[in-house]
Scaffold this active site. Sequence first.
Site, short mmCIF file in Angstrom:
data_model
loop_
_atom_site.label_atom_id
_atom_site.label_comp_id
_atom_site.label_asym_id
_atom_site.label_seq_id
_atom_site.Cartn_x
_atom_site.Cartn_y
_atom_site.Cartn_z
N TYR A 160 -4.80 -0.32 -2.03
CA TYR A 160 -5.26 -0.40 -3.38
C TYR A 160 -6.71 -0.01 -3.58
O TYR A 160 -7.22 -0.18 -4.67
CB TYR A 160 -5.11 -1.95 -3.46
CG TYR A 160 -5.83 -2.90 -2.51
CD1 TYR A 160 -7.09 -3.05 -2.63
CD2 TYR A 160 -4.94 -3.31 -1.36
CE1 TYR A 160 -7.84 -3.75 -1.59
CE2 TYR A 160 -5.64 -3.99 -0.36
CZ TYR A 160 -7.12 -4.33 -0.45
OH TYR A 160 -7.77 -4.89 0.58
N GLY A 161 -7.17 0.43 -2.49
CA GLY A 161 -8.76 0.65 -2.63
C GLY A 161 -9.20 2.03 -2.12
O GLY A 161 -8.50 3.01 -2.80
N THR A 162 -10.13 2.20 -1.12
CA THR A 162 -10.68 3.59 -0.79
C THR A 162 -9.71 4.37 0.01
O THR A 162 -10.09 5.63 0.21
CB THR A 162 -11.88 3.28 0.12
OG1 THR A 162 -11.49 2.57 1.29
CG2 THR A 162 -13.00 2.26 -0.84
N LEU A 163 -8.47 3.91 0.51
CA LEU A 163 -7.64 4.67 1.09
C LEU A 163 -6.64 5.45 0.09
O LEU A 163 -5.71 6.19 0.32
CB LEU A 163 -6.78 3.87 1.90
CG LEU A 163 -7.23 3.28 2.98
CD1 LEU A 163 -6.66 2.20 3.86
CD2 LEU A 163 -7.58 4.56 4.21
N GLU A 204 -9.63 -1.48 8.84
CA GLU A 204 -9.77 -2.88 8.00
C GLU A 204 -10.10 -3.99 8.76
O GLU A 204 -10.16 -5.22 8.40
CB GLU A 204 -8.31 -3.01 7.18
CG GLU A 204 -7.91 -1.99 6.62
CD GLU A 204 -8.93 -1.81 5.10
OE1 GLU A 204 -9.73 -2.33 4.89
OE2 GLU A 204 -8.33 -0.87 4.37
#
Length: 175
Positions: free
Chosen positions: A16-19, A91
Amino acid sequence: MYENLFKSPLHRVFVYGTLKRGEPNHGLIKDTANGYAKFLGLGRTTIPYPLIIATKYNIPFLLKKPNTGNYVLGEIYDVDSNMLKRLDELEEHPKFYERTEEKVLLAPEAALKPGKTFEEVCESTKAWIYFLPKYKSSLLDSTMYASYTNNGSHGLKYCEKYVRDPSYDHRKEMQ
């Protein structure tokens, strides 16, 4: 590369983010030296969660607080065990983030055609999601997003790990 798929099971992951594609850490997923990853399509949580941007490094966090915030949009990948291990390292699972398997909605890439909505083509699946299980309650007062992009109107640019102060401990700011 593909011969290893028979030796390693695939794991479905919701990011959901920087990946996500086009975001600062997507190179980790694209790099076949880290293992196998296949983009399956767009995803959305089936229950709302608080997606916030926090710390002085503007890191997106998904707080483990069901039924608060928004249905969160992201991407879904099938990854092998090597890639899952690399994602766990990024993570800091299980010491910081906690990876839990949740029901999500998947709109397969092949079904995402012009004129079709996410809701018309989505199907239910289970995927691993990285949550922040322990956090300061004051973080629930933060702006909550339905979708993250580093170039969003929020103006909060993510600072990559290699640029950060090595003595900085984000755990202290979050927990």
